[in-house]
Design an enzyme around this catalytic site. Structure first.
Site, PDB file in Angstrom:
ATOM      1  N   LYS A  38       2.262  -1.627  -0.434  1.00 23.75           N
ATOM      2  CA  LYS A  38       0.982  -2.282  -0.205  1.00 23.75           C
ATOM      3  C   LYS A  38       0.610  -3.263  -1.310  1.00 23.75           C
ATOM      4  O   LYS A  38       0.170  -4.378  -1.011  1.00 23.75           O
ATOM      5  CB  LYS A  38      -0.071  -1.185  -0.004  1.00 23.75           C
ATOM      6  N   THR A  39       0.817  -2.875  -2.561  1.00 25.35           N
ATOM      7  CA  THR A  39       0.481  -3.796  -3.645  1.00 25.35           C
ATOM      8  C   THR A  39       1.344  -5.041  -3.565  1.00 25.35           C
ATOM      9  O   THR A  39       0.865  -6.167  -3.738  1.00 25.35           O
ATOM     10  CB  THR A  39       0.670  -3.115  -5.010  1.00 25.35           C
ATOM     11  N   ASP A 223      -8.131  -4.020  -2.483  1.00 22.66           N
ATOM     12  CA  ASP A 223      -7.141  -2.941  -2.500  1.00 22.66           C
ATOM     13  C   ASP A 223      -7.862  -1.605  -2.383  1.00 22.66           C
ATOM     14  O   ASP A 223      -9.020  -1.486  -2.777  1.00 22.66           O
ATOM     15  CB  ASP A 223      -6.371  -3.010  -3.828  1.00 22.66           C
ATOM     16  N   GLU A 224      -7.199  -0.594  -1.868  1.00 20.18           N
ATOM     17  CA  GLU A 224      -7.783   0.754  -1.731  1.00 20.18           C
ATOM     18  C   GLU A 224      -9.159   0.699  -1.055  1.00 20.18           C
ATOM     19  O   GLU A 224     -10.127   1.297  -1.511  1.00 20.18           O
ATOM     20  CB  GLU A 224      -7.930   1.429  -3.099  1.00 20.18           C
ATOM     21  N   GLN A 254      -5.409   8.521   2.921  1.00 17.56           N
ATOM     22  CA  GLN A 254      -5.437   8.751   1.478  1.00 17.56           C
ATOM     23  C   GLN A 254      -6.850   8.645   0.920  1.00 17.56           C
ATOM     24  O   GLN A 254      -7.045   8.381  -0.267  1.00 17.56           O
ATOM     25  CB  GLN A 254      -4.512   7.769   0.759  1.00 17.56           C
ATOM     26  N   ARG A 608       3.893  11.768  -2.998  1.00 13.28           N
ATOM     27  CA  ARG A 608       4.259  11.231  -4.313  1.00 13.28           C
ATOM     28  C   ARG A 608       5.744  11.413  -4.563  1.00 13.28           C
ATOM     29  O   ARG A 608       6.333  10.761  -5.411  1.00 13.28           O
ATOM     30  CB  ARG A 608       3.511  11.960  -5.455  1.00 13.28           C
TER      31      ARG A 608
END
Length: 726
Positions: A38-39, A223-224, A254, A608
């Site tokens: 995503k980043t 973002d987020e 998330q 993770r």
DNA sequence: AACACCGCGTTTTTT
DNA sequence: ACGCGGTGTT
């Protein structure tokens, strides 16, 4: 069009990523699963806009939640473009709001030298307000009041907009809020939620200003996005106006911060609030093995309220997820250390391993095991650099030099180091200050003028006043670093902490030296017209509390809560304490939406892991000083059997077969059935050295063995103790 | 002013 | 169990 740039930009993208990066100039909602790049997509989109649509950096606003994410974003953009992007606004919500307020302090009705309060400062001030209102602190805990104030600000509500009606409790909190706000306004203090609310109001109340920024920012990227709260979303909408194109990147699965106001609903609301939002899902995962991913997918599938997304991977199947049912919390810790040792033996590195837990208290037992086995580790979280007491003391002197009316700073250091200004003197000062609506500093001058205190108290106060004044005078021509050095010495802080010859005192001195170091490194925000370098530094410090640990061990195992693990990845992950009551946590409640957030947390933890995931739980655990019988977490049952491998087969627990006294040492006894090592055998352990077998508990795969080492008697799990007969 | 003792709460965290 | 803040003692 620059074809070479466009190909190299999109070369490594999968179809969904390509679709996002090259989408036409629309609003975009990107539902980006864990580990879906995503980043990278955000960064590439920005580069695409600049190279293919001739968008200037000046026209781009990119928002994240943490300073770390913001600086990573900036670096990666600059890396792709190969040139600096000074004029692009890349930052956190708070950082950018702060910038707006600094630039337009007059329109925001703030003093130019306003200072930012961190939550610690805020809580002190709230406590002061509660005391001033003569409220019982037991009944009106400052923490709750602080929470109330922040919650209201995050809803965009000022005290006069809160309808307390007949609710006396609500009315009390409202009054605390009102008084708190009045003090902040009169002393030029802005807390974190105020940064957001105030900058929102700034835009709301100043149409020309708003038009300027709406005209400027043609592209806003977030973002987020699932972590945004009400006011942050309103702020974004306001800045976007009717013309800017928004790109929101987030993952409803998330969303783990609803307890601090994050509104996952913003994802859906965005598609309703703006017309023609193009929604794209990034579902290909590049991080985990398919086994880990299947397990995580199965767990999150139990949530009802999802926007729908299914992660998949082309990666290898990998190993099964291992489940270990420990006897107790210490056994759990020992098991983990044993498995990490195995990992190391197979060529792995310590830094590739992460031990995750639901609550911080769990780290202690794990740390003890790590120390015992000489395994270096690094804890993420805890006190951050600028939050340490000695640093806050030093900063309080600097704050007072900047602004004599900063009562919080005044109270903090007026008697640190002790200079004979005790509680009696202070409470007279506080009362007088309140009566006369003066700051503590001005009150001291007033009190001295009117001879309101004993001679001794007044001379101590006069001495303090001249100390600060003299420091301020001495410092005008000095650099930021020299200023700090001067203040640290003249205030007596260094001498004060040097008296403490213990480890703690030494660490404090080191931290103060590190503070000097930080001042020498400091570069102010180029966008903000400087008031003074010192003032800029103080704001910077409040907004960016610094790394948790100054000493960063390189090859060390990572320990952190599940919350702080979000956004990170590790080849080897241990998800610990999977027990009902602990995870899902009791305090989080049993309501479906709360349980779903716990489940998302579990999903975050599992995703993770890149190569190998261990799940552990303990059948008994010390909780609040009591040994508790624990039940396996429901999340374990939600994982398909096909993904799981139980390390210790679930059998009936055997009680200790023999509890030997340490003095009982039979010689050369043969091994008992099912036991490789006989009682009294001498064994060699990799960490503890030589020892003598004293007893057993259980048998076969889950047998535990009691061994007397030189350092003491220990219970170990035979299967992992790595024992050698000698 | 420094230290000892009592009672309380105890999920998660960034800015 | 443990750490915090508040109170009381030396």
């Amino acid at each position: 069009m620059n074809t070479s740039v466009s190909t190299s930009l999109t070369d490594h993208l999968n179809p969904a990523q390509y679709e996002v990066v090259t989408a036409s100039l629309n609003h975009l909602l990107v539902l980006a699963g864990a580990g879906s790049g995503k980043t990278s997509v955000l960064v590439h989109r920005i580069a695409w806009l600049m190279t293919q649509h001739q968008v200037s950096p000046f026209e781009i606003l990119s928002v994240t939640f943490t300073n770390k994410a913001a600086s990573e974003m900036r670096h990666r953009i600059e890396h792709i473009l190969q040139f600096p992007i000074q004029h692009m606004w890349v930052g956190t919500f708070h950082g950018l709001a702060h910038r707006l307020l600094r630039k337009h302090w007059q329109e925001a009705k703030l003093p130019q030298a306003f200072q930012v309060l961190d939550s610690d400062d805020q809580q002190r001030l709230v406590r002061r307000v509660i005391k001033n209102l003569n409220l019982d602190e037991e009944r009106w805990p400052p923490r709750k009041a602080q929470w109330f104030i922040n919650a209201k600000k995050e809803e965009g509500l000022r005290p006069d907009k809160i309808m307390s009606g007949k609710d006396p409790s609500l009315e009390t909190y409202r009054r605390v809020y009102a008084d708190y706000e009045a003090i902040c306004q009169s002393s030029g203090l802005v807390d974190f939620s105020e940064l957001l609310l105030r900058s929102y109001e700034l835009l709301e109340n100043n149409p020309e200003l708003l038009m300027h920024y709406q005209d400027r920012f043609k592209h806003i990227l977030v973002d987020e996005f699932q972590d945004t709260n009400w006011i942050q979303y309103q702020w974004l909408k306001k800045l976007a106006g009717n013309s800017a194109k928004l790109m929101m990147v987030g993952d409803d699965d998330q969303s783990i911060y609803s307890w601090r106001g994050a509104k996952v609903e913003n994802l859906q609301r965005f598609t309703r609030d703006f017309s023609s939002v193009q929604t794209i899902r990034l579902e290909q995962n590049y991080r985990s093995t398919s086994t880990i991913l299947n397990a995580a997918n199965a767990v999150i599938a139990y949530n009802e309220n999802r926007m729908g997304k299914n992660l998949w991977t082309q990666g290898e199947k990998g190993e099964l997820v291992s489940l270990y049912a420990a006897f107790n919390d210490r056994d759990e810790a020992r098991f983990i250390v044993g498995q990490i040792n195995l990992w190391l033996k197979n060529g792995g590195k310590r830094e590739q391993a992460a031990i995750l837990y639901r609550s911080n208290a769990q780290s202690r037992v794990i740390e003890e095991a790590l120390i015992q086995f000489n395994m270096p580790y690094r804890i993420h979280g805890g006190l951050r650099f600028f939050e340490r007491a000695e640093i806050k003391d030093a900063l309080a002197y600097l704050r007072l030099i900047c602004n004599r009316d900063d009562d919080g700073a005044f109270e903090r250091i007026v008697n640190v180091p002790t200079r004979g200004i005790g509680d009696t003197t202070l409470s007279v000062l506080r009362d007088t200050a309140r009566e006369n609506q003066l700051s503590l500093w001005k009150t001291v001058q007033y009190v001295i003028e009117h001879q309101r205190l004993s001679g001794r108290a007044m001379s101590a106060l006069a001495h303090f006043i001249s100390l600060i004044d003299e420091m301020a005078k001495a410092v005008t021509e000095l650099s930021l670093q020299e200023t700090t050095e001067h203040v640290l010495i003249k205030s007596g802080l260094v001498a004060h902490y040097q008296e403490d010859r213990s480890e703690k005192g030494l660490a404090r001195i080191e931290n103060l030296e590190e503070l000097i170091n930080a001042t020498s490194q400091f570069k102010p925000d180029i966008e903000i017209v400087p008031t003074s370098l010192l003032a800029a530094f103080l704001s910077h410090v409040a907004l960016e509390a610094g790394e948790h640990q100054a000493d960063q061990l390189s090859d060390a195992v990572h320990l952190m809560t599940l919350h702080s693990a979000k956004g990170l990845e590790f080849p080897l992950v241990f998800l610990t304490g999977l027990e009902e009551g602990l995870f899902p946590h009791n305090m989080s409640g049993q309501e479906p939406h709360q349980l779903e957030e716990e489940r998302r947390l579990c999903y975050v933890g599992m995703t993770r892991a890149m190569k190998k995931l261990y799940l552990t739980y303990a059948e008994t655990r010390y909780l609040r000083g009591r040994e508790m019988n624990q039940k396996a977490s429901r999340f374990i049952r939600e994982i398909p059997k096909a993904c799981l491998q139980e390390v210790r087969p679930k059998t009936t627990i055997s009680r200790p077969v023999s509890v030997m006294s340490a003095s009982y040492q039979p010689k050369n006894q043969t091994a008992q059935p099912g036991h490789e090592f006989g009682l009294g055998n001498h064994v060699q352990h990799p960490a503890f050295g030589e020892g003598i077998v004293l007893g057993y508990e259980g048998s076969d795969a889950h047998a535990r063995i009691q061994i007397k080492f030189k350092t003491g008697t220990k219970w170990l799990v035979v299967a992992y103790a790595n024992l050698r007969k000698i």
